[in-house]
Design an enzyme around this catalytic site. Structure first.
Site, short mmCIF file in Angstrom:
data_model
loop_
_atom_site.label_atom_id
_atom_site.label_comp_id
_atom_site.label_asym_id
_atom_site.label_seq_id
_atom_site.Cartn_x
_atom_site.Cartn_y
_atom_site.Cartn_z
N SER A 12 17.09 20.60 -15.31
CA SER A 12 16.01 21.50 -15.70
C SER A 12 16.60 22.72 -16.37
O SER A 12 17.66 23.21 -15.98
CB SER A 12 15.23 21.92 -14.45
OG SER A 12 14.55 23.14 -14.69
N LYS A 56 18.01 21.05 -10.22
CA LYS A 56 17.26 19.82 -10.48
C LYS A 56 18.11 18.71 -11.10
O LYS A 56 18.99 18.96 -11.91
CB LYS A 56 16.08 20.10 -11.42
CG LYS A 56 14.94 20.88 -10.84
CD LYS A 56 14.18 20.16 -9.73
CE LYS A 56 13.47 18.91 -10.18
NZ LYS A 56 12.19 19.16 -10.83
N HIS A 105 0.83 -1.21 0.00
CA HIS A 105 0.00 0.00 0.00
C HIS A 105 0.87 1.26 0.00
O HIS A 105 0.43 2.32 0.45
CB HIS A 105 -0.95 0.04 1.20
CG HIS A 105 -1.69 -1.25 1.42
ND1 HIS A 105 -2.93 -1.50 0.88
CD2 HIS A 105 -1.34 -2.38 2.10
CE1 HIS A 105 -3.32 -2.72 1.24
NE2 HIS A 105 -2.37 -3.28 1.97
N GLU A 118 11.45 7.78 -16.23
CA GLU A 118 10.14 8.35 -16.59
C GLU A 118 9.78 8.04 -18.04
O GLU A 118 8.63 7.77 -18.37
CB GLU A 118 10.14 9.86 -16.35
CG GLU A 118 10.15 10.21 -14.88
CD GLU A 118 10.36 11.69 -14.65
OE1 GLU A 118 9.57 12.27 -13.91
OE2 GLU A 118 11.30 12.26 -15.22
#
Ligand code: ARG
Length: 469
Positions: free
Chosen positions: A288, A294, A166, A301
């Site tokens: 970024s 970043k 969970h 992804e």
């Protein structure tokens, strides 16, 4: 594209029946050469076998067969040397390309090659040949990824991390056990692919357009020549409209991608600032353009993102096949781009994931800390009570109470003050501190399938043997 006698409209393989020319926009719409050219070698291999089969059946004379085969082999070499050759041609599809080029090499004899054959059994054969050799590349990529995961499992066999259910911390596991979970998934993927390929291993050639070939071709010999181990297909109607194997391989790709996307998600989560349990190498992360600080897990992804695309290809084909009347329909031309892309993307994702696996770093200290706190050993405490003779239900209840007390104290179970332990669970008050240690908790799970470092090492050895080159 010059006109040829008996084919006044020029390059099309079917011009005789037609007076008017194709609408130029439809001509482009109809063309498959821009993508089916990827099967040019398969079309040539199939055509060589067909020429020989026609010779064996007495339809072509041996000198004709020899000349055709020589021409086809020459074209094969030319395409291998210059892979963009078909891309520059204006033909309708790869079959038209091969026949026209062959005509340029051997003259009008090329016009005999298509005897008893249809593009319908031809394209079905080409696609199966293509599938066979391309799927081998996917299998290789999956094997490499499994090897990388097995080595990661070896490096992290004893490294504790929190295990989740969970998405809540549940019990400590070893990072090696986590890596081997994906090895199991990929092993099933490889076996699924092999199974699909075994079923696809029958030869369509000689099925004609839909009703079979009217020439006495030895289809079993043809299947042997093209190395289809399952022999010839048994029903021509089924054969020219059958794309089960495409759907099955797309399903295999989909399952691989589902698995890769889950690994991607696991590590994206563990790499988030909230968890900070893994770090990605610069080689597979990007920054970024706006925020200088970043470092994003783009590789993972993209893998997660491409999963939707591959699953989409499976669904698209299934919808195309639904209610498609027997036998061949041009709808089936839509099978290829999705299949090609699915295999391209799946292989690429497996390769990128291999680099991620090779370079990922677990923050050992943070992992150990994360796996040590938060009552992840509560189940082990209950088990300890069970070993002291308490029923599991009662043990569960009493440990629940202990957790509440520990929460109130702001401490872990093993840090509860001695008097409280004596009050709540006198049976285990003495042994508790030792038995709840992280290494003991992990080490106990040594049965087959468990997370214990020793068990992970055993599995690593077994996988290394199975994956040995
Ligand atoms: N380009 C076609 C395909 O990919 C080849 C078969 C064409 N057959 C036909 N009867 N038009 O399916």
């Amino acid at each position: 594209m010059s006109g040829t006698p008996g084919n006044p409209r020029g390059a099309q393989l079917w011009g005789g029946r037609f007076e008017g020319g194709l609408d130029p926009f439809f001509e482009t719409f109809n063309r498959s050469l821009p993508f089916d050219r990827r099967m040019v070698d398969d079309d040539l291999v199939g055509s060589i076998a067909w020429a020989q089969a026609l010779g064996a059946a007495g339809v072509l004379r041996q000198p004709e067969v020899d000349k055709l085969v020589k021409g086809l082999q020459k074209l094969r070499a030319a395409c291998a040397h210059d892979p963009e050759l078909p891309a520059r041609a204006a033909d309708e599809d790869v079959h038209s390309f091969v026949e026209r080029e062959l005509g340029e090499l051997v003259g009008p004899l090329a016009r005999k090659l298509h005897t008893g054959r249809s593009r319908n059994d031809q394209v079905a054969t080409d696609l199966k040949l293509w599938l066979r050799r391309t799927a081998a590349g996917l299998d290789d990529a999956l094997t490499e990824l499994m090897r990388a995961l097995v080595e990661l499992a070896d490096r992290t066999a004893a490294l504790p991390i929190p295990g989740y259910t969970h998405l809540q911390r549940a019990q400590p596991i070893t990072a090696g056990h986590h890596a081997l979970a994906y090895v199991e998934m990929l092993a099933r993927d490889r076996s699924r692919l092999a199974d699909a390929l075994r079923r696809a291993d029958t030869c369509p050639l000689g099925s004609g357009a839909l009703a079979g070939t009217a020439f006495g071709v030895d289809r079993a010999a043809l299947a042997r020549a093209l190395e289809f181990r399952g022999g010839p297909t048994r029903n021509s109607l089924d054969t020219v409209g059958d794309r089960d194997h495409v759907a099955e391989v797309l399903f295999c790709c989909s399952m691989v991608m589902l698995h890769l996307s889950r690994l991607a998600e696991d590590w994206i989560f563990l790499g988030s600032h909230e968890a900070r349990l893994v770090r990605f190498a610069d080689a597979v992360a990007t920054g970024s353009s706006l925020m200088p600080q970043k470092k994003n897990p783009d590789a993972l992804e993209l893998i997660r993102g491409k999963t939707g695309r591959v699953l989409g290809h499976l669904h698209a084909l299934q919808v195309t096949l639904k209610a498609l009347p027997l036998a061949y329909d041009k709808d089936l031309q839509e099978d290829k781009e999705g299949l090609f892309d699915a295999l391209d993307q799946t292989v690429a994702c497996a390769k990128v994931m291999t680099t991620v696996v090779d370079t990922i770093e677990y923050d050992e200290e943070r992992c150990r800390t994360a796996a040590s706190g938060g009552f992840l050993n509560a189940t082990d405490l209950a088990d300890l009570l069970v070993r002291a003779g308490v029923s599991f239900r009662d043990a569960h209840e009493r440990v629940g109470v202990a957790v509440r007390r520990a929460l109130a104290h702001g401490c872990e179970l093993e840090e509860l003050p001695r008097p409280i332990l004596q009050e709540l669970m006198p049976e285990v008050a003495d042994s508790l501190a030792r038995e709840l240690r992280l290494d003991r908790v992990l080490g106990r799970r040594n049965a087959v399938g468990g997370t214990a470092p020793q068990r992970v090492r055993t599995e690593v050895r077994a996988w290394r043997r199975r994956l040995a080159r």
